[in-house]
Design a protein around this motif. Structure first.
Motif, short mmCIF file in Angstrom:
data_model
loop_
_atom_site.label_atom_id
_atom_site.label_comp_id
_atom_site.label_asym_id
_atom_site.label_seq_id
_atom_site.Cartn_x
_atom_site.Cartn_y
_atom_site.Cartn_z
N THR A 78 0.83 -1.22 0.00
CA THR A 78 0.00 0.00 0.00
C THR A 78 0.85 1.26 0.00
O THR A 78 0.39 2.33 -0.40
N HIS A 89 -7.01 -5.68 8.93
CA HIS A 89 -8.41 -6.01 9.19
C HIS A 89 -8.56 -7.35 9.89
O HIS A 89 -9.65 -7.65 10.43
N THR A 123 -9.03 3.47 5.57
CA THR A 123 -10.34 2.97 5.15
C THR A 123 -10.34 1.45 5.21
O THR A 123 -9.30 0.81 5.39
N ALA A 135 -10.66 -0.53 2.75
CA ALA A 135 -9.82 -1.04 1.67
C ALA A 135 -8.35 -1.06 2.07
O ALA A 135 -7.62 -2.01 1.76
N ARG A 164 -7.65 -3.87 4.54
CA ARG A 164 -7.65 -5.21 3.94
C ARG A 164 -6.37 -5.50 3.17
O ARG A 164 -6.16 -6.64 2.73
N ALA A 165 -5.52 -4.52 3.01
CA ALA A 165 -4.27 -4.72 2.27
C ALA A 165 -3.03 -4.45 3.11
O ALA A 165 -2.01 -5.13 2.98
#
Length: 245
Positions: free
Chosen positions: A27, A66, A85, A87, A90-91
């Motif tokens: 990320t 997450h 966020t 998203a 989750r990464a």
């Protein structure tokens, strides 16, 4: 770019010796690589068992944010849940957040847990304190700590794109033969401050002692937030995170 996905520590060390670049959850590095060029080899620990631990006393560097739930102390659970966020969570990985991110959202929580880092190098695996991890940015394999009696976390709201939100984390630890110990850490802008004091039956005494640590350098408005959080923790009011003043 060749992505290496080792399944053991020794295999990961072999790729490190070949100059593979740690990728984490990608990320943070992806945009940089698109701008500056991709390395010949990248290395992910997502399949290394030691980097995927998740429990009351350990958290692996490859764990995605997450996935961090109530198996870890509340302060760490809430810190992870407050990052970016859905998203992003989750990464993004634990290792990427602590080593690659300027914000280091998990660092205050890790500090109040008095966590120790396990660091992976091409020729050895060793334990390090969090100061070394922040300063040297090594390849993190995971964190370990002693479970606290109680912990708490608070992140103030902030306008998007502005100054990073103020964060305060706190944890109360049992000691051998002495009074319990309170650890507090804050993120003020990009600076992280921490302090540790003995627990007293009088909350005002605890706060007075805490003011004599690095935490005492905070401006009055921020200190008020710290005082509220410490008071709540010492009085057992840590049932849910606070995300607003």
């Amino acid at each position: 770019m060749l992505l290496r996905l080792p399944t053991s520590v020794s295999e990961a060390q072999r790729y490190l010796a070949q100059k593979a670049v740690p990728v984490g959850g990608a990320t943070l590095v992806w945009a940089t690589w698109q701008r500056d060029g991709f390395p010949d080899q990248a290395l992910s620990l997502r399949h290394v068992p030691e980097a995927n631990e998740l429990g009351r006393n350990a958290l692996g560097a490859a764990v995605v944010l997450h996935q961090i739930d109530d198996r870890v102390p509340l302060v760490l659970h809430w810190a992870a849940a407050s990052v970016g966020t859905g998203a992003v969570r989750r990464a993004a990985t634990v290792g990427g957040n602590l080593v690659g991110s300027a914000l280091r959202c998990l660092l205050p929580a890790a500090l109040v847990l008095d966590a120790r880092a396990t660091v992976l190098e091409a020729d050895r695996v060793h334990e390090a304190d969090l100061g070394e991890v922040v300063a040297k940015r090594p390849l993190l394999l995971g964190l370990r700590w002693r479970e606290p009696i109680a912990s708490a976390y608070r992140k103030l709201p902030q306008e998007a794109g502005g100054r990073p939100p103020f964060v305060v984390a706190a944890a109360l630890h049992a000691t051998h033969g002495g009074p319990d110990r309170l650890r507090v850490a804050v993120r003020d802008g990009l600076e992280v401050l921490s302090g540790s004091v003995a627990r007293d039956t009088d909350t005002e005494t605890v706060l007075h002692d805490l003011r004599r640590t690095a935490i005492g350098e905070l401006p009055p408005q921020s200190w008020e937030v710290v005082g509220e959080q410490v008071t709540a923790l010492l009085n057992g009011r840590t049932d849910r995170p606070r995300s607003h003043p």
